[in-house]
Write a protein that holds these residues in place. Structure first.
Motif, PDB file in Angstrom:
ATOM      1  N   ASP A   1      11.622  -7.879 -11.258  1.00  0.00           N
ATOM      2  CA  ASP A   1      11.888  -8.631 -10.028  1.00  0.00           C
ATOM      3  C   ASP A   1      12.390  -7.711  -8.916  1.00  0.00           C
ATOM      4  N   ARG A   2      13.213  -6.744  -9.274  1.00  0.00           N
ATOM      5  CA  ARG A   2      13.723  -5.813  -8.268  1.00  0.00           C
ATOM      6  C   ARG A   2      12.589  -4.946  -7.696  1.00  0.00           C
ATOM      7  N   MET A   3      11.688  -4.505  -8.552  1.00  0.00           N
ATOM      8  CA  MET A   3      10.573  -3.696  -8.077  1.00  0.00           C
ATOM      9  C   MET A   3       9.604  -4.513  -7.219  1.00  0.00           C
ATOM     10  N   VAL A   4       9.410  -5.779  -7.580  1.00  0.00           N
ATOM     11  CA  VAL A   4       8.564  -6.660  -6.764  1.00  0.00           C
ATOM     12  C   VAL A   4       9.207  -6.873  -5.392  1.00  0.00           C
ATOM     13  N   GLY A   5      10.517  -7.093  -5.372  1.00  0.00           N
ATOM     14  CA  GLY A   5      11.217  -7.254  -4.102  1.00  0.00           C
ATOM     15  C   GLY A   5      11.138  -6.010  -3.234  1.00  0.00           C
TER      16      GLY A   5
ATOM     17  N   HIS B   1      -2.499  -0.933  -1.546  1.00  0.00           N
ATOM     18  CA  HIS B   1      -2.517  -2.193  -0.796  1.00  0.00           C
ATOM     19  C   HIS B   1      -2.573  -1.950   0.706  1.00  0.00           C
ATOM     20  N   VAL B   2      -1.858  -0.934   1.161  1.00  0.00           N
ATOM     21  CA  VAL B   2      -1.855  -0.626   2.595  1.00  0.00           C
ATOM     22  C   VAL B   2      -3.250  -0.213   3.058  1.00  0.00           C
ATOM     23  N   THR B   3      -3.947   0.549   2.227  1.00  0.00           N
ATOM     24  CA  THR B   3      -5.271   1.042   2.634  1.00  0.00           C
ATOM     25  C   THR B   3      -6.369   0.017   2.389  1.00  0.00           C
ATOM     26  N   THR B   4      -6.231  -0.772   1.318  1.00  0.00           N
ATOM     27  CA  THR B   4      -7.225  -1.819   1.018  1.00  0.00           C
ATOM     28  C   THR B   4      -6.489  -3.099   0.641  1.00  0.00           C
TER      29      THR B   4
ATOM     30  N   GLN C   1       8.512  -3.488   1.656  1.00  0.00           N
ATOM     31  CA  GLN C   1       7.739  -2.420   2.286  1.00  0.00           C
ATOM     32  C   GLN C   1       6.441  -2.928   2.916  1.00  0.00           C
ATOM     33  N   ILE C   2       5.678  -3.702   2.168  1.00  0.00           N
ATOM     34  CA  ILE C   2       4.348  -4.070   2.661  1.00  0.00           C
ATOM     35  C   ILE C   2       4.396  -5.156   3.723  1.00  0.00           C
ATOM     36  N   ASN C   3       5.496  -5.906   3.803  1.00  0.00           N
ATOM     37  CA  ASN C   3       5.578  -6.990   4.777  1.00  0.00           C
ATOM     38  C   ASN C   3       6.478  -6.682   5.956  1.00  0.00           C
ATOM     39  N   ASP C   4       6.875  -5.421   6.088  1.00  0.00           N
ATOM     40  CA  ASP C   4       7.690  -5.035   7.236  1.00  0.00           C
ATOM     41  C   ASP C   4       6.861  -5.143   8.511  1.00  0.00           C
ATOM     42  N   PRO C   5       7.339  -5.886   9.518  1.00  0.00           N
ATOM     43  CA  PRO C   5       6.536  -6.099  10.730  1.00  0.00           C
ATOM     44  C   PRO C   5       6.348  -4.851  11.590  1.00  0.00           C
TER      45      PRO C   5
END
Length: 201
Positions: free
Chosen positions: A93-97, A169-172, A102-106
């Protein structure tokens, strides 16, 4: 004192705005997109302000990397600071958080982070900063992995998985990345590490 003087932007606020603008530019266009003119436009300050506070592009990039390192270390610590014993489910859960943040930072934090770390690989003067980030990053992962009862080598394996998965995920980008892809793979990895890695004697 006149109204204009009272409303003047403090120098430290101007400097901070310039660094923030540099990070946003790096996230959008890479380090090559950083020029004094582009940063001034992004920060909505006079061109003379960028050259006053930063006499070169290298200085801008170095300050941006400093700030990115500080923010990244703070983020890692939020998710890896934990009691001496946690469950493996809590580790997951900590790693998912951590990945989610990171990926949802605006502000495209993770994009700028990758760009800056790549630049550190090319530019010798940035490498001490990058090494400092790596040490702090891995200290956090080692702590949370030990707390979950996994063998010590698992920290590096999990850190590499997290970074690689986020970069992919960032690239694809994919729909429902965290729940449909990231978490199931991480769960499988943690289970394999529990049974497959040697423990220290």
């Amino acid at each position: 004192m006149g109204t204009a003087a009272r409303r003047a932007t403090p120098p430290e606020a101007i400097r901070a705005a310039i660094i923030e603008a540099t990070i946003r530019l790096i996230g959008r266009a890479g380090v090559d997109g950083v020029t004094h003119r582009a940063v001034a436009q992004e920060a909505n300050v006079a061109l003379a302000s960028t050259t006053y506070y930063f006499d070169s592009k290298d200085a801008l990039v170095e300050e941006a990397l400093e700030l990115m390192i500080a923010r990244s270390i703070e983020c890692v610590r939020r998710y890896t600071a934990c009691p001496s014993q946690i469950t493996q489910d809590e580790l997951i859960d900590r790693m998912v958080g951590f990945a989610d943040e990171q990926i949802n930072d605006p502000l495209a934090f993770v994009l700028a982070q990758y760009e800056l770390m790549l630049e550190a690989g090319r530019e010798e003067y940035l490498r001490p900063l990058a090494r400092r980030w790596t040490i702090a990053y891995m200290d956090g992962f080692h702590h949370v992995v030990r707390s979950a009862g996994l063998p010590e080598p698992a920290a590096e394996v999990i850190a590499n998985f997290v970074e690689g998965a986020v970069l992919n995920h960032v690239t694809t980008p994919s729909d429902d990345f965290l729940e449909a892809h990231f978490k199931p793979l991480l769960t499988t990895l943690v289970s394999a590490l529990e049974s497959g890695l040697p423990r220290e004697s």
